[in-house]
Design a protein around this motif. Structure first.
Motif, mmCIF file in Angstrom:
data_model
loop_
_atom_site.group_PDB
_atom_site.id
_atom_site.type_symbol
_atom_site.label_atom_id
_atom_site.label_comp_id
_atom_site.label_asym_id
_atom_site.label_seq_id
_atom_site.Cartn_x
_atom_site.Cartn_y
_atom_site.Cartn_z
ATOM 1 N N VAL A 50 0.842 -1.206 0.000
ATOM 2 C CA VAL A 50 0.000 0.000 0.000
ATOM 3 C C VAL A 50 0.874 1.251 0.000
ATOM 4 C CG1 VAL A 50 -1.658 1.355 1.335
ATOM 5 C CG2 VAL A 50 -1.975 -1.119 1.083
ATOM 6 N N VAL A 51 1.929 1.239 0.805
ATOM 7 C CA VAL A 51 2.858 2.374 0.835
ATOM 8 C C VAL A 51 3.485 2.582 -0.545
ATOM 9 C CG1 VAL A 51 5.051 3.204 1.779
ATOM 10 C CG2 VAL A 51 3.364 2.141 3.292
ATOM 11 N N ILE A 52 3.895 1.506 -1.182
ATOM 12 C CA ILE A 52 4.486 1.594 -2.518
ATOM 13 C C ILE A 52 3.476 2.143 -3.522
ATOM 14 C CG2 ILE A 52 5.381 0.219 -4.442
ATOM 15 C CD1 ILE A 52 6.689 -1.609 -2.372
ATOM 16 N N LEU A 53 2.228 1.674 -3.431
ATOM 17 C CA LEU A 53 1.188 2.137 -4.349
ATOM 18 C C LEU A 53 0.926 3.630 -4.187
ATOM 19 C CD1 LEU A 53 -0.856 1.127 -6.485
ATOM 20 C CD2 LEU A 53 -2.517 0.922 -4.632
ATOM 21 N N VAL A 54 0.869 4.097 -2.949
ATOM 22 C CA VAL A 54 0.659 5.530 -2.695
ATOM 23 C C VAL A 54 1.842 6.342 -3.219
ATOM 24 C CG1 VAL A 54 0.415 7.284 -0.902
ATOM 25 C CG2 VAL A 54 -0.841 5.132 -0.712
ATOM 26 N N ALA A 55 3.057 5.833 -3.031
ATOM 27 C CA ALA A 55 4.244 6.525 -3.533
ATOM 28 C C ALA A 55 4.214 6.630 -5.053
ATOM 29 C CB ALA A 55 5.509 5.790 -3.084
ATOM 30 N N ILE A 56 3.756 5.582 -5.720
ATOM 31 C CA ILE A 56 3.642 5.604 -7.182
ATOM 32 C C ILE A 56 2.647 6.682 -7.613
ATOM 33 C CG2 ILE A 56 2.820 4.307 -9.180
ATOM 34 C CD1 ILE A 56 3.893 1.777 -7.824
ATOM 35 N N GLN A 57 1.506 6.741 -6.943
ATOM 36 C CA GLN A 57 0.474 7.705 -7.308
ATOM 37 C C GLN A 57 0.949 9.138 -7.080
ATOM 38 O OE1 GLN A 57 -3.195 6.914 -8.457
ATOM 39 N NE2 GLN A 57 -2.186 8.697 -9.288
ATOM 40 N N VAL A 58 1.599 9.368 -5.955
ATOM 41 C CA VAL A 58 2.110 10.711 -5.660
ATOM 42 C C VAL A 58 3.199 11.086 -6.657
ATOM 43 C CG1 VAL A 58 3.370 12.103 -3.982
ATOM 44 C CG2 VAL A 58 1.523 10.617 -3.218
ATOM 45 N N GLY A 59 4.115 10.162 -6.927
ATOM 46 C CA GLY A 59 5.181 10.454 -7.873
ATOM 47 C C GLY A 59 4.672 10.699 -9.270
ATOM 48 N N GLY A 60 3.594 10.018 -9.646
ATOM 49 C CA GLY A 60 3.055 10.191 -10.985
ATOM 50 C C GLY A 60 2.457 11.560 -11.228
ATOM 51 N N LEU A 61 2.093 12.262 -10.186
ATOM 52 C CA LEU A 61 1.524 13.597 -10.362
ATOM 53 C C LEU A 61 2.555 14.607 -10.850
ATOM 54 C CD1 LEU A 61 -0.763 13.872 -7.211
ATOM 55 C CD2 LEU A 61 -1.440 13.407 -9.567
ATOM 56 N N GLY A 62 3.813 14.282 -10.681
ATOM 57 C CA GLY A 62 4.853 15.174 -11.176
ATOM 58 C C GLY A 62 5.459 16.026 -10.091
#
Length: 456
Positions: free
Chosen positions: A88-100
């Motif tokens: 879940v932590v990894i998934l949230v990090a991916i989503q946050v990072g994808g925003l730019g």
């Protein structure tokens, strides 16, 4: 303490607001580094690891950086090493990072100052290529809504197939959401122990992932521009036209070349039927956009295929997208400049528009600086690992271009730190990093006389 607490918070908010106005690029890098630090801290806890022990700092930092920069390189098997909480932590990090990087910094600035100032608007405008400053605030909301909507659509397509693959409804939903977020953000992380290998010939699973990676690699400016003028391609911006045509061309070229090179390789495509080989070729042609997924063992591919993949990864995807690399528009501008020079044209033109000389200068600068980072990192990795150049160069380009494909190269701890720095630089962008480190903009009033040196 009661009086000091609010004072500290107020001073921190004042400092962040001042940084957002005067040094927005530095703030962006600082926020991005802070996110990586927080994710590293969370992944270092025992509850983030399936076995219940603390992850080594190097592994936690590497995974946090890879997830936040939406790279996908791993030093431990994601599906088996991390617990459900860690995933879940990894998934949230991916989503946050994808925003730019820039969008993330602007969101922080907006939360602090309750509004977006002119400097921040210009910064987000530069990242998203949005020219109407009055729309930047709504653009950020549009980016988030568009991301979540597209990810939800991908997850809906994947859910029935995972449910048929002998999975419970809960696991199928979780894996669908994870793959949807990971594919649209070009992250390349897989939540299962078996990865995508069982679906190497499954169009139902791989096609939505291909579409998600490709759309995510186009960038939000292209997605929004095309959505606004879906039935009027003539009104698409030059940036959208260059991004789409160059991306499609690279996908076709990459898929054809990889198919020719791997068609009869028994360790990769050789055991698949015609439909499976076609799908595997298309999948392998799209993933170097920065997707990072693989259905076959990349380490068993021919070295010639690695070289083709190196070139595709270095180019990457579109500007202001979840993809990395020097960006397809950078390649397009340089190719158009070469074509114009060959024809003897004074101007670089495309689709009835003239491309300014400054754009070509930036394209050359981005390419040269990026190549320099890859060269230096490759030299360090060669010294540290003692591995062959082809494997080292592959993972160096994969890290810098935030792609995530790997030949299975074993990494000592020192090499992990080199790749962490390379992933951070590759995601934040060479030009952003240069702007963050620059003390001032140099503007010259007096220009020197012109003299042309001999070239070639």
């Amino acid at each position: 303490m009661a009086r000091g607490g609010p004072g500290v918070i107020w001073r921190a908010r004042e400092y962040v607001d001042r940084a957002a106005r005067h040094s927005p690029a530095r703030l962006a890098l600082g926020v991005f580094a802070l996110v990586i630090a927080i994710v590293t801290l969370l992944l270092s806890t025992p509850w983030a690891v399936a076995a219940g022990h603390r992850a080594p700092f190097a592994d936690a930092l590497f995974t946090a950086t890879s997830a936040t920069t939406v790279t996908g390189l791993v030093v431990v098997p994601t599906g088996s090493y991390w617990s459900s909480a860690g995933l879940v932590v990894i998934l949230v990090a991916i989503q946050v990072g994808g925003l730019g990087v820039m969008t993330l910094a602007s969101l922080l600035g907006m939360a602090v100052s309750r509004r977006i100032g002119l400097t921040q608007r210009l910064l987000v405008s530069s990242e998203t290529k949005e020219t109407r400053l009055g729309e930047v605030g709504s653009l950020i909301r549009t980016v988030i809504i568009a991301s979540v909507t597209l990810e939800a659509l991908i997850a809906l397509f994947l859910f029935p197939r995972f449910l048929m693959y002998d999975e419970s409804a809960g696991k199928a939903a979780w894996h669908s959401v994870f793959y949807a977020v990971s594919s649209f953000n070009n992250a390349g992380f897989v939540p299962t122990t078996y990865g995508l290998d069982p679906f190497a010939s499954d169009w139902w699973v791989l096609l939505p992932i291909i579409v998600g990676v490709f759309i995510g690699s186009l960038g939000f400016p292209v997605i929004l521009n095309v959505a606004r003028h879906l039935r009027e391609p003539r009104r698409w911006s030059l940036h959208s036209k260059l991004t789409i045509t160059t991306s499609v061309g690279l996908v076709i070229l990459g898929a054809v070349l990889i198919a020719v090179l791997e068609w009869r390789n028994p360790a990769t495509f050789g055991d698949l039927d015609l439909s499976g080989r076609t799908l595997a070729s298309l999948f392998a042609g799209v993933m170097p956009r920065s997707g990072g997924f693989s259905t076959v063992d990349v380490g068993h591919m021919h070295e010639s295929t690695w070289l083709v993949t190196d070139a595709l990864m270095f180019v990457g995807g579109g500007s202001a997208s979840t993809a990395g690399g020097i960006k397809v528009t950078t390649l397009a501008v340089m190719l158009l400049a070469i074509l114009a020079e060959g024809r003897g044209d004074r101007d670089v033109e495309a689709y009835g528009r003239r491309i300014p000389r400054e754009a070509l200068q930036v394209a050359i600068a981005v390419t040269m600086v990026s190549a320099t980072f890859v060269l230096v990192a490759s030299l360090l990795l060669l010294t540290i690992t003692g591995q062959p150049l082809d494997s080292v160069l592959f993972i160096a380009i994969s890290a810098f271009a935030t792609c995530g494909l790997s030949t299975g190269l074993a990494l000592p701890e020192e090499a992990k730190y080199v790749l962490v720095v390379l992933m951070f630089i590759g995601r934040t962008g060479t030009m952003t990093l240069a702007a963050a480190l620059a003390l001032r903009n140099r503007r010259r009033v007096i220009r020197l006389p012109e003299e042309r040196p001999i070239i070639g």
